[in-house]
Enzyme design. Structure first.
Site, PDB file in Angstrom:
ATOM      1  N   PRO A  87       0.817  -1.229   0.000  1.00 54.59           N
ATOM      2  CA  PRO A  87       0.000   0.000   0.000  1.00 54.59           C
ATOM      3  C   PRO A  87       0.845   1.271   0.000  1.00 54.59           C
ATOM      4  O   PRO A  87       0.324   2.350  -0.248  1.00 54.59           O
ATOM      5  CB  PRO A  87      -0.837  -0.117   1.282  1.00 54.59           C
ATOM      6  CG  PRO A  87      -0.443  -1.367   1.970  1.00 54.59           C
ATOM      7  CD  PRO A  87       0.626  -2.044   1.189  1.00 54.59           C
ATOM      8  N   GLU A 114       1.362  -7.914   9.136  1.00 55.79           N
ATOM      9  CA  GLU A 114       1.333  -6.447   9.227  1.00 55.79           C
ATOM     10  C   GLU A 114       2.281  -5.802   8.222  1.00 55.79           C
ATOM     11  O   GLU A 114       2.244  -4.604   8.007  1.00 55.79           O
ATOM     12  CB  GLU A 114       1.651  -5.976  10.650  1.00 55.79           C
ATOM     13  CG  GLU A 114       0.541  -6.272  11.650  1.00 55.79           C
ATOM     14  CD  GLU A 114      -0.854  -5.968  11.115  1.00 55.79           C
ATOM     15  OE1 GLU A 114      -1.116  -4.805  10.780  1.00 55.79           O
ATOM     16  OE2 GLU A 114      -1.687  -6.903  11.019  1.00 55.79           O
ATOM     17  N   ARG A 152      -0.796  -8.154 -21.047  1.00 57.73           N
ATOM     18  CA  ARG A 152      -1.528  -7.634 -22.218  1.00 57.73           C
ATOM     19  C   ARG A 152      -0.616  -6.851 -23.166  1.00 57.73           C
ATOM     20  O   ARG A 152      -0.943  -6.675 -24.323  1.00 57.73           O
ATOM     21  CB  ARG A 152      -2.657  -6.701 -21.780  1.00 57.73           C
ATOM     22  CG  ARG A 152      -3.752  -7.375 -20.980  1.00 57.73           C
ATOM     23  CD  ARG A 152      -4.744  -6.354 -20.450  1.00 57.73           C
ATOM     24  NE  ARG A 152      -5.409  -5.633 -21.524  1.00 57.73           N
ATOM     25  CZ  ARG A 152      -6.373  -6.128 -22.266  1.00 57.73           C
ATOM     26  NH1 ARG A 152      -6.801  -7.344 -22.042  1.00 57.73           N
ATOM     27  NH2 ARG A 152      -6.906  -5.412 -23.232  1.00 57.73           N
TER      28      ARG A 152
HETATM   29  C1  4H7 Z   1       3.405  -5.028   2.038  1.00 55.26           C
HETATM   30  C2  4H7 Z   1       3.346  -4.372   3.256  1.00 55.26           C
HETATM   31  C3  4H7 Z   1      -0.774  -4.222  -1.662  1.00 55.26           C
HETATM   32  C4  4H7 Z   1       2.281  -5.737   1.607  1.00 55.26           C
HETATM   33  C5  4H7 Z   1       2.194  -4.448   4.040  1.00 55.26           C
HETATM   34  C6  4H7 Z   1      -0.530  -5.083  -0.607  1.00 55.26           C
HETATM   35  C7  4H7 Z   1      -2.588  -3.290  -0.454  1.00 55.26           C
HETATM   36  C8  4H7 Z   1      -1.800  -3.318  -1.584  1.00 55.26           C
HETATM   37  C9  4H7 Z   1       1.128  -5.837   2.360  1.00 55.26           C
HETATM   38  C10 4H7 Z   1       1.074  -5.167   3.599  1.00 55.26           C
HETATM   39  C11 4H7 Z   1      -1.353  -5.014   0.511  1.00 55.26           C
HETATM   40  C12 4H7 Z   1      -2.089  -2.384  -2.738  1.00 55.26           C
HETATM   41  C13 4H7 Z   1      -0.368  -6.533   4.993  1.00 55.26           C
HETATM   42  C14 4H7 Z   1      -0.338  -4.136   5.286  1.00 55.26           C
HETATM   43  C15 4H7 Z   1      -1.779  -6.586   5.518  1.00 55.26           C
HETATM   44  C16 4H7 Z   1      -1.729  -4.219   5.871  1.00 55.26           C
HETATM   45  C17 4H7 Z   1      -3.334  -5.584   7.039  1.00 55.26           C
HETATM   46  C18 4H7 Z   1      -0.038  -6.638   1.847  1.00 55.26           C
HETATM   47  N1  4H7 Z   1      -2.362  -4.111   0.559  1.00 55.26           N
HETATM   48  N2  4H7 Z   1      -0.083  -5.246   4.408  1.00 55.26           N
HETATM   49  N3  4H7 Z   1      -1.972  -5.512   6.483  1.00 55.26           N
HETATM   50  N4  4H7 Z   1      -2.889  -1.364  -2.518  1.00 55.26           N
HETATM   51  N5  4H7 Z   1      -1.183  -5.818   1.635  1.00 55.26           N
HETATM   52  O1  4H7 Z   1      -1.544  -2.560  -3.816  1.00 55.26           O
END
Ligand code: 4H7
Length: 251
Positions: A87, A114, A152
């Site tokens: 994220p 996390e 694609r």
């Molecule tokens: C890396 C670090 C991608 C990956 C933290 C991955 C949204 C996206 C993740 C996390 C993702 C996106 C693990 C942080 C789950 C939050 C509840 C995997 N989320 N997470 N935690 N927007 N989560 O591309």
């Protein structure tokens, strides 16, 4: 193109990666997809991949001493991008998909719990991508979105038509409406121009519809769209029509 995915849940990829366009790309050997289970790189008898965070606060963190050897083993002595799906990454969009498709090989790293130990980012991650401003349970769904959108753009994947150049976003515009038979359905008819056989007029109408829809739904995209002088005049007409309608509501 070769894509390696490092994940705790390789089985999540089975349905999507064995269906439709992605299956065809693999079958034609245009996509060479390798799934690796991060847990296979754990070295203790419990197959541990995560641990509690320093400083407390709960949740679990993917261990650097599992992720780093996993990424290094998969990479070998290639210098291809190692992309963490997260994220906090740069936002994924059309231009990023085209850019990633130029690489011979990509490695996608899917985080969980996390998050991942910061030292894994520092030591092996070369790029960090987010598919949108929301949180997912893991990086797997994000990785699959990226794979689909990137594949694609591999020449030959969509056949000779070059369908990717007609897609929404390829020219910076949303797609206009499409129709197929029947010509009338529940009293709704197909625009007569599409049945006129006049290909020049049809192409112009379609561009105008794309401009209209983009202006209505995603006006900010029009800043970067390449419009001809005639198309700019059409856009000005749309704005004038809307201003006129506005004056009728509150004179
Ligand atoms: C890396 C670090 C991608 C990956 C933290 C991955 C949204 C996206 C993740 C996390 C993702 C996106 C693990 C942080 C789950 C939050 C509840 C995997 N989320 N997470 N935690 N927007 N989560 O591309």
């Amino acid at each position: 193109m070769r894509i390696d995915v490092l994940t705790l849940f390789p089985e999540m990829f089975e349905g999507p990666m064995n269906t439709s366009m992605l299956w065809k790309a693999r079958d034609r050997q245009l996509l060479d997809l390798h799934l690796h289970n991060i847990r296979d790189y754990s070295r203790d008898k419990h197959r541990t991949v995560d641990d509690t965070p320093y400083g407390g606060g709960g949740g679990m963190i993917l261990k650097a001493d599992v992720l780093v050897p996993a990424a290094e083993d998969v990479r070998g002595d290639d210098d291809c991008p190692i992309i963490l799906m997260s994220p906090q990454g740069r936002l994924f969009h059309h231009d990023v998909a085209v850019e990633l498709a130029q690489h011979e090989r990509l490695i996608l790293l899917c985080g969980h719990y996390e998050g991942v130990d910061e030292r894994a980012r520092e030591l092996v991650v070369t790029d960090e991508i987010s598919i949108g401003d929301y949180v997912l349970t893991g990086g797997e769904l994000a990785a699959m979105v990226v794979i689909d959108a990137v594949v694609r753009h591999i020449p030959g994947v969509l056949g000779a038509e070059g369908a990717q150049h007609r897609d929404s976003h390829a020219d910076g515009l949303l797609e206009g409406p499409h129709y197929t038979r029947p010509a009338e359905y529940r009293g709704l008819t197909v625009p007569p121009i599409l049945q006129s056989g006049n290909h020049g007029a049809i192409a112009k109408w379609r561009r105008q519809q794309a401009i209209r829809r983009t202006w209505q739904r995603r006006p900010e995209l029009l800043r970067n769209a390449a419009l001809t002088e005639e198309e700019k005049r059409y856009l000005a007409e749309l704005a004038e029509e809307a201003a006129e309608a506005e004056r009728k509501v509150k004179p």
